[in-house]
Design a protein around this motif. Structure first.
Motif, short mmCIF file in Angstrom:
data_model
loop_
_atom_site.label_atom_id
_atom_site.label_comp_id
_atom_site.label_asym_id
_atom_site.label_seq_id
_atom_site.Cartn_x
_atom_site.Cartn_y
_atom_site.Cartn_z
N ILE A 1 28.42 1.74 13.90
CA ILE A 1 28.56 3.14 14.29
C ILE A 1 29.74 3.82 13.62
O ILE A 1 29.97 4.99 13.84
CB ILE A 1 28.65 3.29 15.82
CG1 ILE A 1 29.88 2.59 16.37
CG2 ILE A 1 27.39 2.80 16.49
CD1 ILE A 1 30.13 2.84 17.84
N GLY A 2 30.47 3.10 12.81
CA GLY A 2 31.56 3.71 12.05
C GLY A 2 32.76 4.09 12.89
O GLY A 2 33.43 5.07 12.60
N ARG B 1 36.22 2.41 15.24
CA ARG B 1 37.01 1.21 15.51
C ARG B 1 36.66 0.64 16.87
O ARG B 1 36.34 1.38 17.81
CB ARG B 1 38.49 1.54 15.46
CG ARG B 1 38.95 1.90 14.07
CD ARG B 1 40.45 2.19 14.09
NE ARG B 1 40.86 2.65 12.79
CZ ARG B 1 41.69 1.99 12.01
NH1 ARG B 1 42.23 0.86 12.44
NH2 ARG B 1 42.01 2.45 10.84
N ARG B 2 36.74 -0.66 16.98
CA ARG B 2 36.38 -1.34 18.22
C ARG B 2 37.21 -0.82 19.40
O ARG B 2 36.70 -0.66 20.51
CB ARG B 2 36.59 -2.84 18.07
CG ARG B 2 36.15 -3.60 19.28
CD ARG B 2 36.06 -5.08 18.99
NE ARG B 2 35.28 -5.69 20.05
CZ ARG B 2 35.77 -6.53 20.93
NH1 ARG B 2 37.01 -6.89 20.86
NH2 ARG B 2 35.01 -7.03 21.87
N ASN B 3 38.47 -0.54 19.16
CA ASN B 3 39.35 -0.03 20.20
C ASN B 3 38.81 1.28 20.78
O ASN B 3 38.75 1.45 22.00
CB ASN B 3 40.76 0.17 19.64
CG ASN B 3 41.73 0.66 20.67
OD1 ASN B 3 41.50 0.56 21.85
ND2 ASN B 3 42.83 1.22 20.21
N ALA B 4 38.38 2.19 19.92
CA ALA B 4 37.85 3.47 20.38
C ALA B 4 36.56 3.27 21.16
O ALA B 4 36.33 3.92 22.19
CB ALA B 4 37.62 4.39 19.19
N VAL B 5 35.71 2.39 20.69
CA VAL B 5 34.45 2.11 21.39
C VAL B 5 34.74 1.53 22.77
O VAL B 5 34.12 1.92 23.76
CB VAL B 5 33.56 1.16 20.57
CG1 VAL B 5 32.34 0.72 21.36
CG2 VAL B 5 33.15 1.81 19.26
N SER B 6 35.70 0.63 22.86
CA SER B 6 36.05 0.03 24.15
C SER B 6 36.57 1.06 25.14
O SER B 6 36.22 1.03 26.33
CB SER B 6 37.11 -1.06 23.96
OG SER B 6 36.57 -2.13 23.21
N ILE B 7 37.37 1.99 24.67
CA ILE B 7 37.92 3.03 25.54
C ILE B 7 36.80 3.91 26.10
O ILE B 7 36.73 4.18 27.29
CB ILE B 7 38.97 3.87 24.79
CG1 ILE B 7 40.22 3.02 24.53
CG2 ILE B 7 39.33 5.14 25.57
CD1 ILE B 7 41.20 3.64 23.55
N VAL B 8 35.90 4.34 25.22
CA VAL B 8 34.79 5.20 25.65
C VAL B 8 33.84 4.43 26.56
O VAL B 8 33.39 4.95 27.59
CB VAL B 8 34.05 5.79 24.43
CG1 VAL B 8 32.80 6.52 24.86
CG2 VAL B 8 34.98 6.70 23.65
N ALA B 9 33.53 3.19 26.20
CA ALA B 9 32.63 2.39 27.03
C ALA B 9 33.21 2.20 28.43
O ALA B 9 32.49 2.28 29.43
CB ALA B 9 32.37 1.03 26.38
N HIS B 10 34.51 1.97 28.51
CA HIS B 10 35.15 1.81 29.81
C HIS B 10 35.06 3.11 30.63
O HIS B 10 34.75 3.07 31.83
CB HIS B 10 36.61 1.39 29.63
CG HIS B 10 37.34 1.22 30.91
ND1 HIS B 10 37.11 0.15 31.75
CD2 HIS B 10 38.26 1.99 31.53
CE1 HIS B 10 37.88 0.27 32.83
NE2 HIS B 10 38.59 1.38 32.71
N ALA B 11 35.31 4.23 29.98
CA ALA B 11 35.21 5.52 30.68
C ALA B 11 33.78 5.77 31.16
O ALA B 11 33.57 6.24 32.29
CB ALA B 11 35.67 6.66 29.77
#
Length: 60
Positions: free
Chosen positions: A2-3, A5-15
């Motif tokens: 999805i282009g 960073r894993r950190n950003a994906v984790s933050i959004v997934a958690h929210a």
């Protein structure tokens, strides 16, 4: 894929999990509130949806 960073994906997934929109475990994501996901998405969702509808028409 999805282009992002894993950190950003984790933050959004958690929210999204906290909001009750998704649930995830072991690398699997389940959308539990499609309406909520659509409300929080940008115009990209609808652009992708239109392309999917065009390329993959619903079967009767």
């Amino acid at each position: 894929m999805i282009g992002a960073r894993r950190n950003a994906v984790s933050i959004v997934a958690h929210a999204f999990r906290q909001a009750g929109i998704v649930n995830y475990s072991g690398g699997q994501i389940e959308i539990t509130d499609i309406g909520g996901l659509r409300k929080t998405s940008c115009e990209c969702y609808w652009a992708v949806q239109r392309q999917c509808d065009r390329l993959l028409p619903a079967r009767a």
